[in-house]
Design a protein around this motif. Sequence first.
Motif, short mmCIF file in Angstrom:
data_model
loop_
_atom_site.label_atom_id
_atom_site.label_comp_id
_atom_site.label_asym_id
_atom_site.label_seq_id
_atom_site.Cartn_x
_atom_site.Cartn_y
_atom_site.Cartn_z
N LYS A 1 24.61 21.45 -13.22
CA LYS A 1 25.17 20.14 -12.83
C LYS A 1 25.96 20.26 -11.53
O LYS A 1 25.93 19.37 -10.68
CB LYS A 1 26.07 19.58 -13.95
N ARG B 1 23.55 20.12 -8.81
CA ARG B 1 23.07 18.75 -8.65
C ARG B 1 24.11 17.92 -7.92
O ARG B 1 23.78 17.11 -7.05
CB ARG B 1 22.74 18.13 -10.03
N SER C 1 26.46 13.51 -20.08
CA SER C 1 25.51 12.84 -19.17
C SER C 1 24.56 13.86 -18.55
O SER C 1 24.83 15.06 -18.58
CB SER C 1 26.26 12.08 -18.08
N TRP C 2 23.47 13.37 -18.00
CA TRP C 2 22.45 14.23 -17.39
C TRP C 2 22.11 15.43 -18.32
O TRP C 2 22.24 16.60 -17.91
CB TRP C 2 22.90 14.73 -16.00
N GLN D 1 19.52 16.83 -19.15
CA GLN D 1 18.50 17.75 -18.64
C GLN D 1 19.11 18.91 -17.85
O GLN D 1 18.46 19.92 -17.60
CB GLN D 1 17.45 17.00 -17.80
N LEU D 2 20.39 18.78 -17.47
CA LEU D 2 21.05 19.85 -16.73
C LEU D 2 21.86 20.76 -17.66
O LEU D 2 22.53 21.69 -17.20
CB LEU D 2 21.97 19.27 -15.65
N SER E 1 29.72 6.11 -21.05
CA SER E 1 29.34 6.30 -19.65
C SER E 1 30.56 6.12 -18.75
O SER E 1 31.34 5.18 -18.94
CB SER E 1 28.30 5.27 -19.22
N CYS F 1 29.28 4.96 -13.72
CA CYS F 1 27.92 4.58 -14.11
C CYS F 1 27.53 3.25 -13.46
O CYS F 1 28.37 2.53 -12.93
CB CYS F 1 27.86 4.41 -15.63
N ALA G 1 23.10 9.00 -20.45
CA ALA G 1 22.29 10.04 -19.81
C ALA G 1 22.21 9.86 -18.29
O ALA G 1 22.05 10.82 -17.56
CB ALA G 1 20.88 10.02 -20.41
N GLU G 2 22.37 8.61 -17.81
CA GLU G 2 22.26 8.34 -16.37
C GLU G 2 23.59 8.43 -15.63
O GLU G 2 23.61 8.42 -14.40
CB GLU G 2 21.75 6.90 -16.16
#
Length: 415
Positions: free
Chosen positions: A45, A48, A171-172, A174-175, A197, A200, A348-349
């Motif tokens: 993260k 990112r 959040s995120w 996938q990381l 969130s 966001c 997640a976003e």
Amino acid sequence: MSRLHPDFSVTIIGGGPAGLMAAEVIANAGVRVDVYDAMPTLGRKFLRAGLGGLNITHSESFKEFCTRYGDKQTKLQLYLEAFPPDALRSWVHELGIKTFVGTSGRVFPNEMKAAPLLRIWLQRLRNSGVRFHMNHRWLGFNDDAMLRLANPTEEVLVKAENAILALGGASWPQLGSTGTWSPWLEERGVKMATWQSANCGFDVSWSEHIREKFSHSPLKSVSLTFTDLNGETTSRQGELLVTEYGVEGSLIYAFSRQMREYMTAHGKATFTLDLLPAQSFEQILKILKRPRGSRTMSRHLQNCLGDDTLKRALLYEVLSREQMENPLTLAKYIKALPITLLSTRPIAEAISTAGGVSFDSVDANLMLKNIPGLFVAGEMLDWEAPTGGYLLTACFATGRQAGLGVLNWLQNDSK
Ligand SMILES: Cc1cc2nc3c(=O)[nH]c(=O)nc-3n(C[C@H](O)[C@H](O)[C@H](O)COP(=O)(O)OP(=O)(O)OC[C@H]3O[C@@H](n4cnc5c(N)ncnc54)[C@H](O)[C@@H]3O)c2cc1C
């Protein structure tokens, strides 16, 4: 701190900024450190975050800086005082990375990226003896209250004492930071605030025209005004992004906590945009009242808005054709265009999350009161802040504190 027993060792789960800072503090005291992470590589993260320009901290006065943590300011201030933004900048400089202060006061590494910093930092940690174990996912506790870590071939058990969890927010995912560990701590009596969130985007019911023509268009030099749940009205100038689903970007993030809270209470929230903050209502009205002859209203509006087709389209979005013909109404809406938010974008976003381990469940050293010897740090704690370097600064500061906390525990309390 006096020399610690050479056999002492500490386990850290989570190799983001908070976990790595804890590892550094502990390794510097001569104690063995093992860092476990679920992902194949560390600091995903953080890397990112560096893609859009790594905003590591902020240069505003420390007093002002601390207010950015809202109602968690008093909880975090102690750790921020011990590792304030200036100390963080010096730490970055010691790694051989130069920084600069942007026009907004935000602090960035000269190269804007996280990768060079992380590379040098990880090498320094390895040199000081920190051992990294990738692809090890924490799966909670076994019946003997040991930490269960699963790698692709086996499960490893590690003592929950002399350990730090630095698992990030939710959040995120996938990381790496999924927030799915919450129930395991809750089962042990740790109070958890619900994930929400933060920083966001929000959904707006745009017309087909805006969705098709202006998705991902920046709305520059506007001023946003919002009245929060307590009736407090705040305005701020900046830039936001119109997206297919609604709005996002730094100006929106600056208000996202207040907007989210308002929406939780009332179902939706409305803010207003001043499309021309540099001009007064009277100046705009004077221009709009000029005879326009045979020119269309769109052409006439150019006298005020220039070639900004998005600003023009947003006015058409809110006003009827009749209202668009009325200079008084038009000037009023140019100075205060209402935009209604319908829902918060999914966790997640989001750039970050609110929620996580409640400060009521930790002591001043960030040790879990119900699980002596187990510490927590970083975004997994229940605090939030806007973008601007506040997130990373608090992650580093709490990571450092958890590291010092575990050393203190090894020296005194564990005896
Ligand atoms: C797009 C984006 C841009 C950002 N930009 C900025 C910025 O410019 N400035 C700023 O201040 N902040 C920024 N942030 C936020 C910042 O990156 C985070 O607040 C910070 O990384 C959190 O640090 P952390 O160490 O607490 O957690 P993380 O960095 O999330 O690290 C947690 C680690 O724990 C591991 N982990 C999680 N669960 C498990 C498990 N069960 N078992 C084993 N390992 C596990 C994860 O794999 C991960 O490596 C940005 C975030 C995003 C998404």
